[in-house]
Design a protein around this motif. Structure first.
Motif, short mmCIF file in Angstrom:
data_model
loop_
_atom_site.label_atom_id
_atom_site.label_comp_id
_atom_site.label_asym_id
_atom_site.label_seq_id
_atom_site.Cartn_x
_atom_site.Cartn_y
_atom_site.Cartn_z
N THR A 1 28.35 -47.63 -7.72
CA THR A 1 28.92 -46.71 -8.70
C THR A 1 29.16 -45.32 -8.13
OG1 THR A 1 26.70 -46.16 -9.53
CG2 THR A 1 27.89 -47.96 -10.63
N ASN A 2 28.45 -44.95 -7.06
CA ASN A 2 28.63 -43.62 -6.49
C ASN A 2 29.55 -43.62 -5.27
OD1 ASN A 2 26.90 -44.92 -4.76
ND2 ASN A 2 25.41 -43.25 -4.59
N VAL A 3 30.34 -44.68 -5.15
CA VAL A 3 31.30 -44.79 -4.05
C VAL A 3 32.68 -45.11 -4.63
CG1 VAL A 3 31.95 -46.04 -1.96
CG2 VAL A 3 29.52 -45.63 -2.46
N ILE A 4 33.69 -44.36 -4.21
CA ILE A 4 35.06 -44.63 -4.65
C ILE A 4 35.55 -45.91 -3.99
CG2 ILE A 4 37.44 -43.79 -4.63
CD1 ILE A 4 36.31 -40.94 -4.59
N ALA A 5 36.05 -46.83 -4.80
CA ALA A 5 36.49 -48.13 -4.29
C ALA A 5 37.67 -47.98 -3.34
CB ALA A 5 36.88 -49.03 -5.45
N ASN A 6 37.58 -48.71 -2.23
CA ASN A 6 38.67 -48.63 -1.24
C ASN A 6 39.62 -49.82 -1.28
OD1 ASN A 6 37.33 -50.70 0.04
ND2 ASN A 6 36.54 -49.46 1.72
N THR A 7 39.32 -50.80 -2.12
CA THR A 7 40.21 -51.96 -2.18
C THR A 7 40.15 -52.63 -3.55
OG1 THR A 7 40.81 -54.03 -1.05
CG2 THR A 7 38.47 -53.59 -1.32
N ALA A 8 41.26 -53.19 -3.94
CA ALA A 8 41.33 -53.98 -5.18
C ALA A 8 42.40 -55.06 -5.00
CB ALA A 8 41.66 -53.10 -6.38
N THR A 9 42.14 -56.21 -5.57
CA THR A 9 43.07 -57.33 -5.51
C THR A 9 43.31 -57.85 -6.92
OG1 THR A 9 42.40 -58.03 -3.28
CG2 THR A 9 43.39 -59.70 -4.70
N VAL A 10 44.56 -58.08 -7.23
CA VAL A 10 44.93 -58.64 -8.53
C VAL A 10 45.77 -59.89 -8.30
CG1 VAL A 10 46.10 -58.25 -10.74
CG2 VAL A 10 44.96 -56.34 -9.58
N LYS A 11 45.41 -60.99 -8.96
CA LYS A 11 46.18 -62.23 -8.91
C LYS A 11 46.75 -62.48 -10.32
CE LYS A 11 44.51 -63.27 -4.74
NZ LYS A 11 45.31 -63.47 -3.51
N GLY A 12 48.05 -62.67 -10.40
CA GLY A 12 48.66 -62.81 -11.72
C GLY A 12 49.70 -63.90 -11.81
N ASP A 13 50.03 -64.24 -13.03
CA ASP A 13 51.04 -65.24 -13.38
C ASP A 13 52.27 -64.53 -13.90
OD1 ASP A 13 51.63 -68.18 -14.65
OD2 ASP A 13 52.08 -66.65 -16.13
N LEU A 14 53.47 -65.02 -13.53
CA LEU A 14 54.73 -64.42 -13.96
C LEU A 14 55.66 -65.52 -14.45
CD1 LEU A 14 56.83 -62.06 -14.03
CD2 LEU A 14 57.33 -62.60 -11.64
N ARG A 15 56.23 -65.33 -15.66
CA ARG A 15 57.14 -66.34 -16.23
C ARG A 15 58.42 -65.66 -16.69
NH1 ARG A 15 53.92 -71.40 -17.69
NH2 ARG A 15 51.92 -70.94 -16.67
N TYR A 16 59.56 -66.26 -16.32
CA TYR A 16 60.85 -65.66 -16.63
C TYR A 16 61.85 -66.74 -17.01
CZ TYR A 16 61.31 -66.90 -11.67
OH TYR A 16 61.30 -67.58 -10.48
#
Length: 431
Positions: A293-308
């Protein structure tokens, strides 16, 4: 759907709703009688197939259901074959049945043998409950497979299969198509290129008591966000240390939600991981994250679904998403990648014509008008791989509820209805 096609659809359904049901020909009446007389055996075939677990990864079970249905096609005079997939794809393969003639339209009928229920599923295989049955895959889509067989059986009995060209493909991995799809759907596409019309037998949908056909389906795709931030003490967040990866991921996703809005378009961030250490296992759809909690996050990953709905909508959406991703917060950056999966089944005049013919067959049999289900109301299906090559209609299978859940069930009488509509349509298309 564009305005021209929308008006055409509305006109077709309106005309169908106001039309007086036409009389069935003597041959068509015999077809209907054959299906009704054989309904008990159809239900018995469904029960026999449902009692075989055929989860996509239960290759032995998928092949066993394929062997059961293959016997039916053999008896109907079709040439049958089992197409194995390469071992590294870890899929059971597909059942194909064909016959060739020179009369009428060339048809491709699509079903699937697998279900979402793997070997260890706790759901019952088969439980008869009066006029309904509960079980694994009874509506999605072994009921539809049986409807195909029963329609063809009735046509055979009255001599209406002679000199027709009909291909049937029951895939073994529709619920989780094997990769690469260029291999797992190669034979299906080749069959489509030699056909004029494709009919899919995913579960039928009813709305306010009216049967609904599927003339369009949205494409399925995925997106991945890779977000980076400057790792530092949390006391510096919002200042010289920047905002970090988690805030940047949140900004991007919320901007998507607010600004990337079109009818028929959806995108869902199904997984998000952030911290100072992130790992994700694509094969098993699970991951882990470490941070403090006392460290700024250096990475993030998002996996998502897309429909068109179509490729034009896809291209607009991806361009706008990339613009939003590029507008980084201080101390952060991100990249987005997209991966197509199932192609769109566009609403076309040809698809609407097949629906009109199917609806007329239904009306003439006394089963009512068949309407059109919006493309966004259905998930992905095999017919999307052939729709770019041939006029297509889906949702011709059995009616039920609770698909993909322990409460999946089928209305048994709907198998007879589906077989009647299908048999009359096939008869008319192949004259």
């Amino acid at each position: 759907m564009n305005r021209k096609l929308g008006l055409a659809l509305a006109l077709a359904i309106s005309c169908g709703a106001n039309a007086t049901a036409g009389a069935l020909s003597p041959v068509e009446q015999r077809i209907v009688a054959e299906i009704k007389a054989h309904s008990p055996q159809a239900i018995a075939l469904l029960e026999q197939s449902a009692k075989i677990n055929s989860g996509t990864m239960n290759h032995e079970g998928v092949r066993a259901v394929g062997a059961l249905f293959r016997q039916q096609f053999d008896q109907l005079g079709f040439k049958t074959e089992w197409i194995d997939m390469p071992p590294e794809m870890q899929r059971a393969g597909h059942l194909v049945a064909t016959r060739e003639g020179k009369q009428g339209k060339r048809l491709l009928l699509l079903g699937h043998l697998d279900t979402v229920f793997e070997r260890d599923a706790k759901s019952p295989l088969w439980e008869r409950q009066g006029e309904r049955a509960r079980g694994q895959g009874v509506s999605d889509m072994k009921g539809g497979d049986v409807a195909v067989i029963e329609a063809l059986r009735a046509l055979k009995q009255v001599g209406a299969l002679e000199n027709t060209t009909i291909s049937v493909m029951f895939t073994g991995d529709e619920e989780e198509a094997g990769n690469p799809k260029s291999i797992s759907r190669r034979d299906m596409v080749e069959l489509a290129k030699r056909s004029d019309i494709a009919l899919g037998f995913e579960g039928a949908v009813t709305r306010d008591g009216q049967a609904m056909g599927t003339v369009g389906r949205r494409a399925t795709a995925s997106f991945e966000l890779d977000v980076k931030g400057h790792q530092a003490h949390s006391a510096g967040v919002f200042g010289s240390a920047g905002y970090g990866a988690v805030y940047e991921a949140a900004r991007i996703l919320d901007t998507f939600r607010r600004e990337v809005v079109e009818p028929g378009l959806t995108y869902n961030p199904g997984v998000i991981l952030g911290g100072t250490e992130v790992a994700y296992d694509d094969a098993n759809s699970r991951g882990s994250a470490f941070g403090k909690t006392n460290v700024i996050a250096n990475t993030a990953t998002v996996k998502g679904d897309l429909r068109y709905l179509d490729y034009a909508q896809r291209d607009r959406t991806q361009a706008r998403m990339r613009e939003i991703v590029a507008q980084s917060l201080p101390g952060a950056s991100a990249a987005i990648t997209f991966h197509d999966s199932y192609p769109p089944m566009a609403v076309t005049p040809g698809n609407l014509k097949v629906l009109e013919q199917y609806s007329q067959a239904s009306q003439d049999a006394g089963l009512g008008v068949v309407g059109s289900l919006p493309a966004e109301a259905r998930g992905a299906g095999d017919i999307q791989f052939v729709a770019p090559y041939v006029d297509s209609l889906d949702g011709l299978g059995a009616s039920g509820s609770g698909a993909h859940s322990p409460n999946e069930e089928v209305e048994l009488a709907s198998i007879e209805r589906a077989a009647i509509r299908t048999a009359i349509l096939i008869y008319r298309l192949t004259r």
